[in-house]
Design a protein around this motif. Sequence first.
Motif, short mmCIF file in Angstrom:
data_model
loop_
_atom_site.label_atom_id
_atom_site.label_comp_id
_atom_site.label_asym_id
_atom_site.label_seq_id
_atom_site.Cartn_x
_atom_site.Cartn_y
_atom_site.Cartn_z
N ARG A 115 0.82 -1.21 0.00
CA ARG A 115 0.00 0.00 0.00
C ARG A 115 0.85 1.27 0.00
N ASP A 116 2.13 1.12 0.24
CA ASP A 116 2.97 2.29 0.47
C ASP A 116 3.56 2.90 -0.79
N LYS A 117 3.72 2.10 -1.84
CA LYS A 117 4.36 2.61 -3.04
C LYS A 117 3.50 2.34 -4.27
N MET A 118 3.34 3.37 -5.11
CA MET A 118 2.53 3.23 -6.31
C MET A 118 3.07 4.15 -7.40
N SER A 119 3.11 3.65 -8.61
CA SER A 119 3.52 4.45 -9.76
C SER A 119 2.50 4.24 -10.87
N VAL A 120 2.01 5.34 -11.46
CA VAL A 120 1.00 5.27 -12.52
C VAL A 120 1.46 6.14 -13.69
N LYS A 121 1.35 5.61 -14.91
CA LYS A 121 1.77 6.37 -16.09
C LYS A 121 0.69 6.28 -17.17
N ILE A 122 0.29 7.44 -17.71
CA ILE A 122 -0.73 7.51 -18.75
C ILE A 122 -0.11 7.20 -20.12
N TYR A 123 -0.82 6.35 -20.91
CA TYR A 123 -0.37 6.11 -22.28
C TYR A 123 -1.43 6.50 -23.31
N SER A 124 -2.60 6.94 -22.85
CA SER A 124 -3.65 7.42 -23.75
C SER A 124 -4.64 8.25 -22.92
#
Length: 251
Positions: free
Chosen positions: A75-84
């Motif tokens: 729950r402590d680490k999250m990475s999100v990247k948009i591709y569209s």
Amino acid sequence: MFKLKYVYPIIFIFIYFVPQVEAKKWGKCSWNTKKIVDKADRIMFAKTTAGKMVMKVKKSDYSSTIKMKFYSKGRDKMSVKIYSPSRLKGMSTLKVNNKVWYYMPRTDRIVKVNSSMMSSSWMGSHVTNDDLVKETQLQKHYTCHSSKSDKTFHVVTLKPKPSAPVVWGKIVMKIRKQDNIPVSSKYYSEKNKLERTMKFSDIREIDGRKIPAKMRLSPAGKNEYTEIYYKKIRFNVSIPGRYFTIRGLKR
């Protein structure tokens, strides 16, 4: 030496007067209720998680569909990247414990979210930066106020512990009995006013785990929502540590 006829009364008296051990409880509910809620709360979490998701946002004056890749560690680490869509391609979010950063490729800038931005919308959705940071563990920050069950569902009402760092004054969860998968969660203010509802649907098996592949968050009293749909998800996979670094936002 006691005769046998005197032994039975002594044993009876001993058993009768020994204090009875009370069954362990979670607030006003059974300890088993805590296990049910904890399992429902952790249904999407693993040591590591990676996948693709689509987020649809509908507001009175705004709507969008965003496709993203995501990686998380507990729950402590999250990475999100948009591709569209293309106009947002490359935008990234990083959460590490209680800190959040954004990367905006058009200006090649990394922005740290400060306290004044915590109530702002995340990616234009009904999810806020504060939601990302204060994502709670229900069994840790709440206690059970009431619980009832029928043949199909458990309905559990949770209230925060006195010192818990949470926003909601009450949460009412509806959980399937057959597999402890959440069906809905209703969030109330400290004044007992319904503020928003999260509904879970499209329950199916993905990567060996049965999960709700769709979640819809709706603010009370509005014809609006944010819907997240998991297109692909894998649990307990190897994720490089650089994915959870500020430098990794630009990867």
